[in-house]
Design an enzyme around this catalytic site. Sequence first.
Site, PDB file in Angstrom:
ATOM      1  N   HIS A 197      44.879  34.587  48.033  1.00 26.40           N
ATOM      2  CA  HIS A 197      44.889  34.423  46.574  1.00 26.40           C
ATOM      3  C   HIS A 197      44.079  35.539  45.903  1.00 26.40           C
ATOM      4  O   HIS A 197      44.599  36.273  45.053  1.00 26.40           O
ATOM      5  CB  HIS A 197      44.319  33.049  46.205  1.00 26.40           C
ATOM      6  CG  HIS A 197      44.312  32.766  44.737  1.00 26.40           C
ATOM      7  ND1 HIS A 197      45.284  31.989  44.133  1.00 26.40           N
ATOM      8  CD2 HIS A 197      43.486  33.162  43.745  1.00 26.40           C
ATOM      9  CE1 HIS A 197      45.044  31.928  42.832  1.00 26.40           C
ATOM     10  NE2 HIS A 197      43.940  32.625  42.562  1.00 26.40           N
ATOM     11  N   GLU A 198      42.825  35.668  46.312  1.00 27.49           N
ATOM     12  CA  GLU A 198      41.975  36.700  45.696  1.00 27.49           C
ATOM     13  C   GLU A 198      42.508  38.093  46.036  1.00 27.49           C
ATOM     14  O   GLU A 198      42.407  39.018  45.221  1.00 27.49           O
ATOM     15  CB  GLU A 198      40.522  36.540  46.133  1.00 27.49           C
ATOM     16  CG  GLU A 198      39.866  35.201  45.767  1.00 27.49           C
ATOM     17  CD  GLU A 198      40.020  34.799  44.303  1.00 27.49           C
ATOM     18  OE1 GLU A 198      40.132  35.707  43.438  1.00 27.49           O
ATOM     19  OE2 GLU A 198      40.045  33.587  44.014  1.00 27.49           O
TER      20      GLU A 198
ATOM     21  N   HIS B 260      45.069  38.999  43.501  1.00 30.20           N
ATOM     22  CA  HIS B 260      44.431  39.492  42.272  1.00 30.20           C
ATOM     23  C   HIS B 260      43.979  40.938  42.466  1.00 30.20           C
ATOM     24  O   HIS B 260      44.157  41.792  41.596  1.00 30.20           O
ATOM     25  CB  HIS B 260      43.193  38.646  41.943  1.00 30.20           C
ATOM     26  CG  HIS B 260      43.492  37.317  41.305  1.00 30.20           C
ATOM     27  ND1 HIS B 260      44.230  37.204  40.143  1.00 30.20           N
ATOM     28  CD2 HIS B 260      43.134  36.047  41.640  1.00 30.20           C
ATOM     29  CE1 HIS B 260      44.310  35.914  39.801  1.00 30.20           C
ATOM     30  NE2 HIS B 260      43.658  35.195  40.696  1.00 30.20           N
TER      31      HIS B 260
ATOM     32  N   GLU C 115      47.422  35.667  37.453  1.00 31.02           N
ATOM     33  CA  GLU C 115      47.576  34.522  38.352  1.00 31.02           C
ATOM     34  C   GLU C 115      48.929  34.573  39.070  1.00 31.02           C
ATOM     35  O   GLU C 115      49.046  34.126  40.216  1.00 31.02           O
ATOM     36  CB  GLU C 115      47.395  33.223  37.552  1.00 31.02           C
ATOM     37  CG  GLU C 115      47.059  32.000  38.373  1.00 31.02           C
ATOM     38  CD  GLU C 115      45.728  32.057  39.127  1.00 31.02           C
ATOM     39  OE1 GLU C 115      44.913  32.980  38.895  1.00 31.02           O
ATOM     40  OE2 GLU C 115      45.516  31.170  39.968  1.00 31.02           O
TER      41      GLU C 115
HETATM   42 CO    CO Z   1      43.333  33.041  40.545  1.00 30.41          CO
END
Ligand code: CO
Length: 500
Positions: A263-264, A267, A293
């Site tokens: 997830h990170e 980003h 996101e």
């Molecule tokens: Co996020």
Amino acid sequence: MSSEKLETLKARLGEVSDIHSAISLLHWDQEVMMPPKAAPGRGQQLATLSGLAHRLFTSPEIGELLHDLHEGGTLTGDDAKLVSEGLHDYTLATKLPETFVQKLAIAQSSAYEAWVKARAASSFADFQPHLQGMVDLMLEKADHLGYENSPYDALLDEYERGMTADYLGGLFGDLAPRQSALVDRIVNAPNQPDLAWLDQEWDPDAQWKLSVKILKEMGYDFEAGRQDKSVHPFSTNFDITDVRITTRINPRDLFSGLMGSMHEGGHALYEQGLRESDRRTPLGQSISLGIHESQSLTWENIVGQSLPFWKRQTARLIKAYPGQLDGKTPEDLYRAVNRVQPSFIRVEADECTYNLHVILRYEIERALIEGQMKVSEVPEAWNAKVKQYLGLDVPNDAMGCLQDIHWSHGSIGYFPTYALGNLYGTQFLEAIEVALPNLWSDIEAGRFAPLLGWLRTNIHQVGRRMTASELITHVTGKAPSAEPFMKYLEEKYLPLYGLA
Ligand code: CO
């Protein structure tokens, strides 16, 4: 000469950008490295730098340069866009009077303290006056910023520029009943997986090494970033050459550390992929929180919770945890990582139930801002919506309306961006599958470069040249819609639960 003025403007904006980078670095240090006694001093340093950045950015010099260049009308292309984006930020930054900013900062810190205590005591009544204060302040803020239809539009615009309460109402109004009905079918499906084998200790070192290996495969550049541990995982960036992420390893959870890193990492890939020539300018920034996101969820959910991904990674996990996953197949891991379970806490929710948590927060905060709900009615409304959307009875306020930090900061209009990330991500996926017919076989082979290349060209490199809606329409040929996400959920989860 407008070219001279433009160079001066870029130099001034670059200085402001550098101070913001220093602020972000101090924040990173605070979360990752800082010794506990340093907290008050750090607060002081951050306040000084933030004030300095604000003063520099709102200086008459920058204001004049922006207005002259904008009204001069001689700039074209990226130069014109840089000035119009700079002017947008400048106008926003100068709309809030200093007295208001100070009043808000004081209210935020006392609301935050009250929220921490109220949550510990599970007592909404203790937080209620502070939430009322925040709603009043946010209404005042909306008045300063200006809006046409709803004060909620003015607040939303800060996080998801161009998005409106009405458009969101349409998206979420379409999505919520359908997603809720799907969750209900899944919960009542006879074909529930037996996941008792997940209940083991998973070596934290092995978890860490796996996450690093997969981040490298995704294309995250460790020469221009690093991964550390922190209590709340996050990503931050100071420049395209320094984009850092953190993760949290839970020895009782096989997936959360790895999925958190992906997830990170998603980003971070966005920030590492911004255009080199846009550095230190408003164009060299991400478009919106919703688009951001969408990038993290593309890697965490769409890729990381797909069967092709697990066809490659399962053997690795079996090797990483000797004797713990013997005989497990990619299908077993795929089922386990995609378990659906309605729950009370948003940050622990699975992909299939997550948006419902977000939508109920949006409905409540919008009703508060538009005056259709009283602050005292929040717990009752919350519990009724959790029952309606997730079929659960909220046992107390701590597990209900007090669980999130956002409202104590006055971050109203922020929650919707989480759900928008899911909608945008799956809408992009439809375009990606057309552009990259081998997408899934590449992922099964651990080849992520074509996917990353597509994201770089079509999303990351755009910087702030378009709004989120413009980008989505440009890339997918359609305005933002809930349809692709619903289709994605149904195609994935109905077969998983023997419903199709
Ligand atoms: Co996020």
